[in-house]
Design a protein around this motif. Sequence first.
Motif, PDB file in Angstrom:
ATOM      1  N   ASN A   5       0.800  -1.226   0.000  1.00 26.94           N
ATOM      2  CA  ASN A   5       0.000   0.000   0.000  1.00 26.94           C
ATOM      3  C   ASN A   5       0.832   1.275   0.000  1.00 26.94           C
ATOM      4  N   VAL A   6       2.138   1.152  -0.217  1.00 25.37           N
ATOM      5  CA  VAL A   6       3.001   2.339  -0.217  1.00 25.37           C
ATOM      6  C   VAL A   6       2.654   3.229  -1.406  1.00 25.37           C
ATOM      7  N   ASN A   7       2.573   4.509  -1.162  1.00 25.12           N
ATOM      8  CA  ASN A   7       2.336   5.491  -2.218  1.00 25.12           C
ATOM      9  C   ASN A   7       3.691   5.810  -2.862  1.00 25.12           C
ATOM     10  N   TRP A   8       4.024   5.061  -3.919  1.00 26.56           N
ATOM     11  CA  TRP A   8       5.339   5.191  -4.543  1.00 26.56           C
ATOM     12  C   TRP A   8       5.534   6.533  -5.225  1.00 26.56           C
ATOM     13  N   ILE A   9       4.460   7.124  -5.684  1.00 28.29           N
ATOM     14  CA  ILE A   9       4.570   8.471  -6.268  1.00 28.29           C
ATOM     15  C   ILE A   9       5.042   9.450  -5.196  1.00 28.29           C
ATOM     16  N   ALA A  10       4.481   9.340  -3.991  1.00 27.34           N
ATOM     17  CA  ALA A  10       4.897  10.211  -2.896  1.00 27.34           C
ATOM     18  C   ALA A  10       6.330   9.908  -2.458  1.00 27.34           C
ATOM     19  N   VAL A  11       6.723   8.636  -2.497  1.00 29.40           N
ATOM     20  CA  VAL A  11       8.099   8.268  -2.144  1.00 29.40           C
ATOM     21  C   VAL A  11       9.080   8.913  -3.127  1.00 29.40           C
ATOM     22  N   VAL A  12       8.809   8.769  -4.417  1.00 31.16           N
ATOM     23  CA  VAL A  12       9.704   9.342  -5.432  1.00 31.16           C
ATOM     24  C   VAL A  12       9.679  10.872  -5.359  1.00 31.16           C
ATOM     25  N   ALA A  13       8.501  11.449  -5.208  1.00 28.70           N
ATOM     26  CA  ALA A  13       8.402  12.913  -5.096  1.00 28.70           C
ATOM     27  C   ALA A  13       9.150  13.412  -3.867  1.00 28.70           C
ATOM     28  N   GLY A  14       9.000  12.716  -2.738  1.00 25.37           N
ATOM     29  CA  GLY A  14       9.709  13.099  -1.521  1.00 25.37           C
ATOM     30  C   GLY A  14      11.211  13.019  -1.699  1.00 25.37           C
ATOM     31  N   THR A  15      11.665  11.980  -2.393  1.00 23.16           N
ATOM     32  CA  THR A  15      13.093  11.824  -2.665  1.00 23.16           C
ATOM     33  C   THR A  15      13.610  12.977  -3.516  1.00 23.16           C
ATOM     34  N   VAL A  16      12.908  13.287  -4.580  1.00 20.45           N
ATOM     35  CA  VAL A  16      13.340  14.349  -5.506  1.00 20.45           C
ATOM     36  C   VAL A  16      13.326  15.712  -4.812  1.00 20.45           C
ATOM     37  N   VAL A  17      12.250  15.997  -4.101  1.00 21.78           N
ATOM     38  CA  VAL A  17      12.146  17.300  -3.425  1.00 21.78           C
ATOM     39  C   VAL A  17      13.222  17.428  -2.345  1.00 21.78           C
ATOM     40  N   ALA A  18      13.478  16.358  -1.607  1.00 20.10           N
ATOM     41  CA  ALA A  18      14.514  16.392  -0.579  1.00 20.10           C
ATOM     42  C   ALA A  18      15.896  16.584  -1.197  1.00 20.10           C
ATOM     43  N   PHE A  19      16.140  15.943  -2.339  1.00 18.58           N
ATOM     44  CA  PHE A  19      17.424  16.117  -3.024  1.00 18.58           C
ATOM     45  C   PHE A  19      17.593  17.562  -3.484  1.00 18.58           C
ATOM     46  N   GLY A  60      20.162   7.058  -0.191  1.00 21.21           N
ATOM     47  CA  GLY A  60      19.772   7.249   1.199  1.00 21.21           C
ATOM     48  C   GLY A  60      18.452   7.982   1.338  1.00 21.21           C
ATOM     49  N   LEU A  61      18.249   9.007   0.513  1.00 25.75           N
ATOM     50  CA  LEU A  61      16.980   9.742   0.538  1.00 25.75           C
ATOM     51  C   LEU A  61      15.831   8.838   0.108  1.00 25.75           C
ATOM     52  N   PHE A  62      16.063   8.017  -0.891  1.00 17.77           N
ATOM     53  CA  PHE A  62      15.020   7.088  -1.333  1.00 17.77           C
ATOM     54  C   PHE A  62      14.674   6.092  -0.227  1.00 17.77           C
ATOM     55  N   PHE A  63      15.693   5.573   0.451  1.00 23.39           N
ATOM     56  CA  PHE A  63      15.438   4.629   1.544  1.00 23.39           C
ATOM     57  C   PHE A  63      14.645   5.290   2.670  1.00 23.39           C
ATOM     58  N   LEU A  64      15.039   6.515   3.042  1.00 22.73           N
ATOM     59  CA  LEU A  64      14.312   7.217   4.101  1.00 22.73           C
ATOM     60  C   LEU A  64      12.889   7.534   3.658  1.00 22.73           C
ATOM     61  N   ALA A  65      12.707   7.957   2.407  1.00 18.18           N
ATOM     62  CA  ALA A  65      11.361   8.229   1.900  1.00 18.18           C
ATOM     63  C   ALA A  65      10.519   6.951   1.875  1.00 18.18           C
ATOM     64  N   THR A  66      11.158   5.806   1.606  1.00 20.03           N
ATOM     65  CA  THR A  66      10.436   4.530   1.626  1.00 20.03           C
ATOM     66  C   THR A  66      10.015   4.173   3.046  1.00 20.03           C
ATOM     67  N   VAL A  67      10.899   4.367   4.013  1.00 19.74           N
ATOM     68  CA  VAL A  67      10.529   4.125   5.416  1.00 19.74           C
ATOM     69  C   VAL A  67       9.336   4.995   5.792  1.00 19.74           C
ATOM     70  N   ILE A  68       9.382   6.256   5.399  1.00 20.40           N
ATOM     71  CA  ILE A  68       8.268   7.162   5.696  1.00 20.40           C
ATOM     72  C   ILE A  68       7.009   6.712   4.968  1.00 20.40           C
ATOM     73  N   GLY A  69       7.160   6.242   3.738  1.00 22.96           N
ATOM     74  CA  GLY A  69       6.011   5.719   2.992  1.00 22.96           C
ATOM     75  C   GLY A  69       5.397   4.507   3.662  1.00 22.96           C
ATOM     76  N   VAL A  70       6.233   3.611   4.180  1.00 20.93           N
ATOM     77  CA  VAL A  70       5.725   2.430   4.877  1.00 20.93           C
ATOM     78  C   VAL A  70       5.013   2.852   6.158  1.00 20.93           C
ATOM     79  N   THR A  71       5.611   3.780   6.909  1.00 21.60           N
ATOM     80  CA  THR A  71       4.955   4.217   8.154  1.00 21.60           C
ATOM     81  C   THR A  71       3.634   4.919   7.860  1.00 21.60           C
ATOM     82  N   ALA A  72       3.539   5.559   6.698  1.00 23.71           N
ATOM     83  CA  ALA A  72       2.283   6.241   6.336  1.00 23.71           C
ATOM     84  C   ALA A  72       1.158   5.235   6.109  1.00 23.71           C
ATOM     85  N   THR A  73       1.498   4.031   5.655  1.00 27.56           N
ATOM     86  CA  THR A  73       0.451   3.035   5.389  1.00 27.56           C
ATOM     87  C   THR A  73      -0.199   2.522   6.667  1.00 27.56           C
ATOM     88  N   ILE A  74       0.486   2.686   7.795  1.00 31.10           N
ATOM     89  CA  ILE A  74      -0.070   2.204   9.065  1.00 31.10           C
ATOM     90  C   ILE A  74      -0.275   3.355  10.056  1.00 31.10           C
TER      91      ILE A  74
END
Length: 126
Positions: A5-19, A60-74
């Motif tokens: 249920n991870v929102n991958w669009i938000a993960v990628v967007a978060g990674t790009v914006v953070a970069f 590293g940003l992608f991994f952190l954004a993925t962790v945040i994406g996973v936590t968002a699902t719960i």
Amino acid sequence: MEFANVNWIAVVAGTVVAFLFGWLVYSPMLFAKAWAEGSGVELTADSRPPMGAMLLQIAGLFFLATVIGVTATINALFAAILAILAAASLTISNGAFCGKSRAALTIDAGYIIGAGILMIAAQGIL
């Protein structure tokens, strides 16, 4: 599975914006000079960031954004905040061992925290 249920669009967007936020934070417009002096890095007119470090930053940003994406699902915002604070604390620790100045440590930690906030925002908006 946690990733279903991870929102991958938000993960990628978060990674790009953070970069891109990192480009701003470490640019001459903001903190490049203070960070470089406090980190023992010599900046010249033709200085370019090392590509290996840039690729690891993106990973590293992608991994952190993925962790945040996973936590968002719960709905585990507190866990996402803890992950961000852990990353910032480890960054400060590493920099302190290397003898970085207080200014450079603050810039590095502020970047991690700001990037994390942007990633959480991406999950909330998208």
